[in-house]
Design a protein around this motif. Structure first.
Motif, PDB file in Angstrom:
ATOM      1  N   GLY A  74       0.811  -1.209   0.000  1.00 23.17           N
ATOM      2  CA  GLY A  74       0.000   0.000   0.000  1.00 23.17           C
ATOM      3  C   GLY A  74       0.843   1.257   0.000  1.00 23.17           C
ATOM      4  O   GLY A  74       0.434   2.289   0.505  1.00 23.17           O
ATOM      5  N   ASP A 135       7.205  12.994   0.605  1.00 21.58           N
ATOM      6  CA  ASP A 135       6.898  11.570   0.457  1.00 21.58           C
ATOM      7  C   ASP A 135       6.298  11.353  -0.937  1.00 21.58           C
ATOM      8  O   ASP A 135       6.190  12.311  -1.726  1.00 21.58           O
ATOM      9  CB  ASP A 135       5.969  11.068   1.578  1.00 21.58           C
ATOM     10  N   THR A 138       2.862  13.390  -1.685  1.00 16.13           N
ATOM     11  CA  THR A 138       3.028  14.839  -1.871  1.00 16.13           C
ATOM     12  C   THR A 138       3.867  15.126  -3.120  1.00 16.13           C
ATOM     13  O   THR A 138       3.679  16.146  -3.771  1.00 16.13           O
ATOM     14  CB  THR A 138       3.671  15.509  -0.641  1.00 16.13           C
ATOM     15  N   GLU A 142       2.888  17.580  -6.096  1.00 18.22           N
ATOM     16  CA  GLU A 142       3.801  18.611  -6.625  1.00 18.22           C
ATOM     17  C   GLU A 142       3.980  18.440  -8.131  1.00 18.22           C
ATOM     18  O   GLU A 142       4.090  19.429  -8.864  1.00 18.22           O
ATOM     19  CB  GLU A 142       5.165  18.528  -5.920  1.00 18.22           C
ATOM     20  N   PHE A 165      -4.402   6.741  -1.472  1.00 18.63           N
ATOM     21  CA  PHE A 165      -3.938   7.792  -0.550  1.00 18.63           C
ATOM     22  C   PHE A 165      -3.285   8.917  -1.344  1.00 18.63           C
ATOM     23  O   PHE A 165      -3.464  10.090  -1.052  1.00 18.63           O
ATOM     24  CB  PHE A 165      -2.925   7.247   0.460  1.00 18.63           C
ATOM     25  N   GLU A 168      -5.830  10.946  -2.993  1.00 18.94           N
ATOM     26  CA  GLU A 168      -6.494  11.835  -2.031  1.00 18.94           C
ATOM     27  C   GLU A 168      -5.619  13.063  -1.755  1.00 18.94           C
ATOM     28  O   GLU A 168      -6.126  14.189  -1.641  1.00 18.94           O
ATOM     29  CB  GLU A 168      -6.789  11.071  -0.737  1.00 18.94           C
ATOM     30  N   ILE A 169      -4.322  12.845  -1.652  1.00 16.66           N
ATOM     31  CA  ILE A 169      -3.423  13.988  -1.415  1.00 16.66           C
ATOM     32  C   ILE A 169      -3.489  14.962  -2.596  1.00 16.66           C
ATOM     33  O   ILE A 169      -3.540  16.180  -2.409  1.00 16.66           O
ATOM     34  CB  ILE A 169      -1.977  13.493  -1.171  1.00 16.66           C
ATOM     35  N   THR A 172      -6.590  16.896  -2.283  1.00 14.32           N
ATOM     36  CA  THR A 172      -6.465  17.886  -1.205  1.00 14.32           C
ATOM     37  C   THR A 172      -5.683  19.105  -1.689  1.00 14.32           C
ATOM     38  O   THR A 172      -6.082  20.245  -1.458  1.00 14.32           O
ATOM     39  CB  THR A 172      -5.763  17.263   0.016  1.00 14.32           C
ATOM     40  N   TYR A 173      -4.573  18.847  -2.370  1.00 14.43           N
ATOM     41  CA  TYR A 173      -3.727  19.948  -2.842  1.00 14.43           C
ATOM     42  C   TYR A 173      -4.449  20.816  -3.876  1.00 14.43           C
ATOM     43  O   TYR A 173      -4.176  22.008  -3.981  1.00 14.43           O
ATOM     44  CB  TYR A 173      -2.432  19.403  -3.473  1.00 14.43           C
ATOM     45  N   ALA A 175      -7.790  21.198  -4.150  1.00 14.86           N
ATOM     46  CA  ALA A 175      -9.173  21.521  -3.786  1.00 14.86           C
ATOM     47  C   ALA A 175      -9.502  23.011  -3.881  1.00 14.86           C
ATOM     48  O   ALA A 175     -10.626  23.382  -4.178  1.00 14.86           O
ATOM     49  CB  ALA A 175      -9.474  21.018  -2.382  1.00 14.86           C
ATOM     50  N   ASN A 176      -8.528  23.862  -3.601  1.00 10.02           N
ATOM     51  CA  ASN A 176      -8.818  25.304  -3.563  1.00 10.02           C
ATOM     52  C   ASN A 176      -8.377  26.025  -4.831  1.00 10.02           C
ATOM     53  O   ASN A 176      -8.426  27.244  -4.887  1.00 10.02           O
ATOM     54  CB  ASN A 176      -8.141  25.916  -2.347  1.00 10.02           C
ATOM     55  N   TYR A 414     -11.517   1.216  -0.498  1.00 11.17           N
ATOM     56  CA  TYR A 414     -10.995   2.145  -1.508  1.00 11.17           C
ATOM     57  C   TYR A 414     -11.740   2.029  -2.836  1.00 11.17           C
ATOM     58  O   TYR A 414     -11.797   2.987  -3.603  1.00 11.17           O
ATOM     59  CB  TYR A 414      -9.500   1.899  -1.718  1.00 11.17           C
TER      60      TYR A 414
END
Lengths: 448, 481
Positions: A74, A135, A138, A142, A165, A168-169, A172-173, A175-176, A414
């Motif tokens: 995972g 990691d 992220t 990037e 995961f 999802e990151i 999240t990054y 989202a805005n 998932y």
């Protein structure tokens, strides 16, 4: 603890220092802080000697289940780490230094990171790499932002077979930001990239894929690369570094940016961190890379040396116009990666990958022979694979955990329609005996 | 010094692997295989050990040299915390996420949870996430929660306000979350200009990001007013915890009115910096932001056991793979447990004492841009020396030759020729005195023989490096592969 906390100053020295400052007490130094702003509480336990603290920590660690035989991955993998990795990265001169802002007294860190960048380029088959990100997840986020910068576009396509995961990151990054992220749901057993290719048009900044993907499948993304390039976008490949001892590189597949989690390169499991994120790209995108980059140069005598370079991309100079906000990275973990790769060497790293591949193939065949168990991957896999069980996989995993085996990652959480599916990971650390026992235990669990 | 690749001899074996105990499998098809093995070094273990040992000796570090790098809090890293963290190395994070898996990870989950509780008490916040992997990552996570908060309330916000003395990460993190930046200048008294702040503070401001004490080492006396004014406009106030070492037990940002804070465990809580990381940047929030914390969250059940909560409908989502840089968290928690309440208070007292002592002993020779007592770091300017052609960077190189890691130079950007000194609480008075003596010597030499600085440093493996050439040639990878 007397004179608590590693503070060496004696009361006499404290007096001398206060006199030099021209105040009578330490409280005077805190006078700029008005009484109304002072802490309302600081309710913490008394300190401990290191001996008491260590006993507390040993007792705490003992509350974890010991000796689980693990077939879970995972994104994090249980690999061998040569002893030399701990010893060399433990050198205090590496360990207790910080960012090499003053290159003359930081050549150790700088040269090591230059060597690390070189190793990452050679692993991924790309031209340039940075000195590490946080990691794998992220790093993928990037890379997504980097692709948006490079192309000036606002749409991304991501394969649903990318680690959930990590996806999802990325979400999240983004989202805005005013960016559209299109997720293509995966179909186990149909690992062709037709659905991804169908999503490409002239507005897509990049397609984000993972190889091997979350189900363990290894794919050939050359055609996908050609089509996204023809549409003016980029291919981002998230990779599992150990696989690069055997599997075609992101560079060979036509990737523009490669990322991955460096944990498998000499970093222990450590309950999920620290590891490092690797990122590499084609040379033309170097100014859009996030984070620190080490460059070679010479000193006033023509002697070779290394410095932080292209710093005008970074936050401490560019502030809100920087390519990323990253400042501290995972330098020591990247050093572990370099020493790990250097200790195995060219041949050893290829052998390691082969060993992982062979062990996983052995387990895959053995599990595939069990009645009612079906291997779901349509083609080749590397060191993990997905089986469909005749029962709910989460129940099977919970049952086997009680027997001391972490059987794999059940997919129901998932991918709601894959509740019977289990991703099984086999690294070089699993012995044939452990695999055989695991196969019997799983068979037993399916009979109940 | 040679690169490891230049020492490579084809065919030289590395560390040996276990022999395979399974039959060789049919290989991958040609299009899925890499064409050639990656060209990694082929060196003996001894050559490897020698290479990296010799490389390490080309570094200054806290364990070898005084390292007063301002804003980085380079304190001594206790060896006991390494031993403490080692106990937690073998555990796979994914086990906690398996069905009923949390019960197999009670020790690790307890540690992360208790670290969070300890941080809430230290900072005066209500809840903490340990997920962010570094300070800047914490900032971004915090501002994402701010954005989620405003979205949930239907607020339309465009701006994040930062003072011009802030760390570059503050505006960069806010920009990553899509905000536009308003920068407020510093007033003559050394803090964000309150009048200008009042002018820019509108209903369109989402957050104000403050560092307190700020990067000039000064504690802002108007901090509560700033928080109140921001709250009047339903903006949230972010506390950059980089300088938390100055105020442990003295001020809790949560008491003052801050809504979000990140803490740099690798600064304040004594974990090693590793040549640039790993750090760890837990984020604390007030009650109103708890629903937006990243998931999964570690919670404590009524029976005292620990569990993971993943059903968090308003969460911003994951910002990192698992539960944070757990190894770093374990070390920081060990540090807190060892020091305890009194020890942590003493940390800030002694750190502030050291910085004021250094400031008092150097202020006759170096310009102080803002004359006041400082907190845990002091910022000088080398403008007086620069008149003779000796710049902050030259003084830095002088220090290197005398065995001291230079302070942070040219930051904060608002101070010309800035020299930012953070001595920390773990250095002895003799070390501070030796540093002060060398700084005084540098100032005197700058008067007497400014040209002498041009060739410094002379005692290092390399002298001053050509950074322009590095940027122009972009040689970031050795050879061709």
């Amino acid at each position: 603890m007397s004179r608590a906390g590693y503070c060496p100053t004696t009361p006499e020295e404290e007096r001398q220092m206060l006199d030099a400052i021209g105040v009578t007490s330490i409280d005077d130094l805190f006078r700029p802080i008005a009484p109304g702003l002072r802490a309302k509480s600081f309710d913490l336990p008394d300190g401990m000697s290191e001996f008491e603290m260590l006993r507390t920590f040993q007792e705490l660690a003992a509350k974890n289940a010991q000796h689980l035989v693990t077939f879970v991955g995972g994104g994090y993998y249980d690999h061998l780490i040569p002893t030399v990795v701990d010893h060399l990265t433990g050198r205090a001169e590496f360990y207790t230094a910080y960012t090499p802002y003053q290159p003359e007294c930081a050549q150790g860190t700088l040269q090591a990171l230059f060597e690390y960048q070189t190793a990452i380029c050679r692993l991924t088959g790309l031209d340039v790499a940075n000195a590490s990100l946080y990691d794998g997840g992220t790093a993928l986020a990037e890379a997504a932002l980097m692709a948006l910068r490079v192309t000036g576009r606002r749409r991304l396509v991501i394969d649903g077979a990318v680690n959930p995961f990590h996806r999802e990151i990325v979400r999240t990054y983004l989202a805005n930001l005013d960016v559209e992220l299109l997720e293509i749901p995966p179909k186990l057993g149909l690992e062709d990239d037709a659905r991804l290719r169908a999503a490409i048009d002239g507005s897509v900044a990049a397609v984000l894929v993972q190889n091997p993907n979350f189900f363990g499948s290894v794919s050939d993304f050359r055609r996908l690369a050609d089509e996204i390039h023809a549409a003016g976008g980029l291919l981002v490949v998230s990779t599992y570094p150990v696989s690069l001892g055997l599997v075609a590189t992101p560079g060979e597949m036509g990737a523009d940016i490669a990322v991955g989690d460096g944990q498998s390169l000499g970093n222990p499991l450590s309950f999920g961190g620290p590891s490092f994120g690797l990122i590499a790209s084609r040379k033309e995108f170097i100014r859009n890379l996030p984070g620190r980059i080490i460059g070679e140069t010479v000193d006033r005598h023509g002697e070779r040396g290394f410095v932080l370079t292209l710093q005008a991309r970074e936050q401490h100079i560019k502030r809100h116009k920087a390519t990323s906000n990253i400042c501290s990275n995972q330098s020591l973990c990247a050093l572990r990666g370099l020493i790990f790769l250097s200790s195995l060497g060219r041949q050893g790293f290829a052998e390691l990958a082969r060993l992982n591949y062979d062990k996983a193939e052995y387990a895959k065949q053995a599990l595939g022979r069990l009645s009612g168990v079906e291997v779901m991957n349509g083609g080749a896999t590397f060191n993990e694979f997905t089986v469909c069980l005749p029962k709910d996989a989460a129940e099977v995993v919970a049952g086997l955990l009680r027997k001391g085996v972490a059987a794999g990652v059940p997919l129901g959480s998932y991918y709601p329609d894959m509740g019977h599916c289990l991703v099984v990971t086999v690294t070089e650390k699993r012995t044939r005996e452990e695999i055989d026992t695991f196969v019997r235990q799983l068979e037993g669990a399916l009979c109940n | 010094m040679q690169l490891i690749y230049e020492q490579s001899i084809p065919g030289r074996p590395g560390v040996s692997l276990p022999a395979s105990d399974v039959p060789p499998a049919a290989g991958l098809s040609a299009e899925l295989r890499r064409a050639e093995a990656a060209v990694l070094p082929e060196v003996s273990e001894l050559d490897l050990v020698r290479h990296f040992t010799l490389l390490s000796r080309r570094n200054f570090s806290v364990d070898t040299n005084f390292y007063p790098l301002g804003s980085c809090t380079m304190k001594y890293n206790a060896k006991a915390i390494e031993e403490a963290a080692r106990a937690f190395v073998p555990y796979h994070p994914m086990v906690a996420l398996l069905p009923h898996g949390a019960s197999y990870c009670q020790g690790s989950l307890a540690l992360a949870y208790e670290l969070g509780r300890t941080l809430t008490e230290i900072t005066g916040m209500d809840e903490v996430t340990t997920q962010p992997l570094a300070g800047a990552h914490g900032e971004m996570t915090g501002i994402m929660m701010v954005a989620a908060y405003h979205r949930a309330k239907g607020n339309k916000k465009r701006y994040v306000v930062v003072p011009d003395s802030s760390h570059g990460t503050n505006p960069a993190s806010a920009a990553m979350v899509g905000y536009e930046i308003i920068t407020v200048p510093t007033a003559a008294y050394g803090d964000m200009d309150l009048e200008r702040f009042r002018e820019v503070m509108t209903d369109e401001v989402a957050a104000v990001m403050m560092t307190c004490p700020n990067t000039l080492g000064l504690f802002n006396p108007h901090i509560r007013e700033i928080c109140d004014l921001a709250h009047d406009h339903d903006a949230l106030v972010y506390y950059d915890g980089a300088n938390l070492n100055a105020i442990l037990g003295k001020v809790r940002p949560g008491d003052v009115g801050f809504d979000v804070i990140h803490v740099n465990l690798h600064k304040t809580f004594g974990t090693p910096h590793g040549g640039g990381g790993p750090g760890s940047g837990p984020v604390g929030v007030k009650k109103e932001l708890i629903p937006f914390l990243p998931g999964p969250r570690i919670v404590r059940n009524d029976d005292g056991s620990y569990a993971l909560e993943s059903a968090l409908p308003e969460s911003i989502g994951r910002t990192a793979g698992f539960f944070g840089n757990f190894g770093v968290m374990a070390k920081a928690y060990a540090y807190m447990v060892m020091l305890g309440r009194a020890g942590l208070i003493q940390v800030s007292e002694q750190a502030v004492l050291s910085a004021n002592y250094v400031m008092s002993r150097l202020k006759d020779l170096y310009e102080l841009p803002y004359e006041t007592s400082c907190m845990h770091e002091c910022v000088f300017s080398a403008v007086r020396q620069a008149k003779n052609g000796v710049h902050a960077i030259d003084i830095a190189k002088f220090l290197i030759d005398r065995g001291f890691h230079p302070p942070t130079v040219y930051f904060p950007l608002i101070v010309k020729e800035a020299i930012m000194i953070e001595p920390t609480e773990t250095e002895s008075k003799e070390t501070l005195d030796a540093f002060i003596a060398v700084m005084r010597e540098a100032a005197e030499l700058a008067e007497r023989d400014p040209a002498a600085f041009a060739t410094l440093p002379q005692s290092m493996p390399v002298s001053r490096l050509d950074e322009t050439k590095a940027a122009r040639e972009q040689n970031v990878c050795f050879g061709s592969w």
